[in-house]
Design a protein around this motif. Structure first.
Motif, mmCIF file in Angstrom:
data_model
loop_
_atom_site.group_PDB
_atom_site.id
_atom_site.type_symbol
_atom_site.label_atom_id
_atom_site.label_comp_id
_atom_site.label_asym_id
_atom_site.label_seq_id
_atom_site.Cartn_x
_atom_site.Cartn_y
_atom_site.Cartn_z
ATOM 1 N N ALA A 174 37.651 20.355 48.003
ATOM 2 C CA ALA A 174 38.780 19.628 48.579
ATOM 3 C C ALA A 174 38.382 18.211 48.964
ATOM 4 C CB ALA A 174 39.305 20.375 49.802
ATOM 5 N N LEU A 175 37.164 18.055 49.449
ATOM 6 C CA LEU A 175 36.731 16.733 49.913
ATOM 7 C C LEU A 175 36.103 15.908 48.793
ATOM 8 C CD1 LEU A 175 35.167 17.649 53.385
ATOM 9 C CD2 LEU A 175 37.393 16.634 52.945
ATOM 10 N N GLY A 176 36.023 16.490 47.607
ATOM 11 C CA GLY A 176 35.498 15.719 46.477
ATOM 12 C C GLY A 176 33.993 15.562 46.473
ATOM 13 N N HIS A 177 33.293 16.558 47.004
ATOM 14 C CA HIS A 177 31.842 16.438 47.098
ATOM 15 C C HIS A 177 31.133 16.576 45.761
ATOM 16 C CE1 HIS A 177 31.937 17.608 51.614
ATOM 17 N NE2 HIS A 177 32.274 16.377 51.402
ATOM 18 N N ARG A 187 31.929 14.824 43.241
ATOM 19 C CA ARG A 187 31.842 13.478 42.682
ATOM 20 C C ARG A 187 30.760 12.666 43.380
ATOM 21 N NH1 ARG A 187 37.936 11.482 41.427
ATOM 22 N NH2 ARG A 187 38.673 13.453 40.566
ATOM 23 N N ARG A 210 26.521 14.908 50.346
ATOM 24 C CA ARG A 210 27.836 15.223 49.803
ATOM 25 C C ARG A 210 28.305 14.197 48.783
ATOM 26 N NH1 ARG A 210 27.541 19.685 52.948
ATOM 27 N NH2 ARG A 210 27.771 19.360 55.168
#
Lengths: 231, 231
Positions: free
Chosen positions: B82-85, B87, B112
DNA sequence: GGATGTGAAGTAGTTCACAGCC
DNA sequence: GGCTGTGAACTACTTCACATCC
């Protein structure tokens, strides 16, 4: 009798978090020789609407002038009053690594009534050093009486340090270690986590949404409290 | 079709701020060998109600098990998603004093997905030093391409640094300097202010209210995430 | 004119209460 | 039994719109 230390009507949590921001803006304004500021200008710099600014400030009493905005001096004074900056309180810092030193030496941390009372570390090569005008003491020494304890240790030491602070009757803790600590009821722990800011920023970049306008200022306070120890 | 990188339904700002906290709790749990956790436990440690935890997590899809809580591994994975970790993105840090060093060397900052790209300072005695595996460059050098710029300079240099970052096409700035900076529209500035946490803590101590309350607090067990957000 | 301060309206977030599933 | 997930109720915060005052 101007404001006889009124038992100020309770301010909302978001308002409390914004007041220090307004104060900094006001001080910057004052520094540049400006005498007055209006809600529109504060809002632009703080990244909130003018209406929000006016409502926040109205909660401190009506000291603006219709048609002319707020006097910068009165503004900073009222905010200081509301946040209790006239009162002094003692702070102990535990963990004198890069972060501890940065905080102690920062011109921005120990302000507004905060007074450095003592520093602690458990590294023999650090104990005895002078940092920020204080000699670093051994963590095993008795903790000096204080109002707030700041934890700047690695995560692995955080719980032990929290226990010591609580044992020294310190009931307000600012924890910079990436570690959730458990404390007895009646003790407040605020967590400051640098990486969370970065994560929030990246969420918005990835999703295109959110605070991406000009001059957006985001301040995050994540307060967590009160877990019972054991059970 | 298990979550093919869904254009996740927009999460609320408070939820986004809480997810990293839940993630840390889950990781700690996992570290101690626990395999499952329930909303009650997360809530206690994070300082929010179990209902809030469940609602936050429900926003990431239904992956809990009724009667048995959440699988710790799946939990961390879903939050990371969800938090785009997954990427990666590049970060440059400007101002390699105590704070800059603390951040760069911290095990908790560049995580992260964040990758350190370059360091800058304008102090000749610092330029050329190796910090965190990178050689500190002169501020006058061209700024390396990056996604996020972190300002750790004194307040007086902050605006100049912000201008340079913007000039290098960096549109996300994390500003640790106690200075409001102005940037063009389309650039996000997140402002991290250590003293604000302390000020909020003191407000509650002075007023007896809030996450510290004298005795009432257990019923709240409350945390607050406050965001100032812009247009 | 121009900006504050504030009821009223609107929106966002939290908590309740319970159905649903393990 | 226990705990999740969620409509419904509630609370808190923000924004609108404008009367009010300098």
């Amino acid at each position: 009798m101007a404001t006889p230390r009124l038992r100020s009507k309770k301010l909302s949590e978001p308002t409390i978090a914004r007041l220090p921001v307004y104060q900094r803006i006001a001080e910057g304004w004052s520094h540049r020789g400006q005498k007055r500021i209006d809600s529109q200008q504060i809002g632009e710099m703080a990244g909130v609407t003018a209406t929000t600014v006016r409502r926040d400030l109205a909660g401190l009493g009506s000291f603006g002038t219709r048609g002319a905005g707020y006097d910068v001096g009165v503004l900073t004074e009222r905010i200081a009053e509301a946040l209790g900056h006239d009162r002094h309180y003692d702070v102990v810092v535990v963990g004198i690594g890069n972060l501890g030193r940065a905080l102690v030496n920062s011109s921005n941390f120990l302000i507004r009534g905060a007074r450095l009372a003592a520093l602690y570390d458990n590294d023999p090569s650090v104990i005895g050093q002078m940092v920020g005008g204080h000699e670093v003491r051994a963590l095993s020494d008795p903790i000096s009486p204080a109002t707030v304890g700041v934890i700047c240790t690695p995560a692995s030491a955080a719980q032990d340090v929290a226990d010591r602070l609580v044992g020294a009757e310190i009931h307000a803790i600012l924890n910079f270690a990436p570690q959730v600590v458990t404390v007895p009821l009646g003790t407040a722990v605020h967590y400051v986590d640098f990486s969370i800011e970065l994560q929030i920023l990246m969420y918005h970049l990835n999703n295109g949404t959110g605070p991406l306008g000009g001059g957006v200022l985001h301040s995050l306070g994540l307060a967590s409290a009160n877990a019972l120890r054991g059970s």
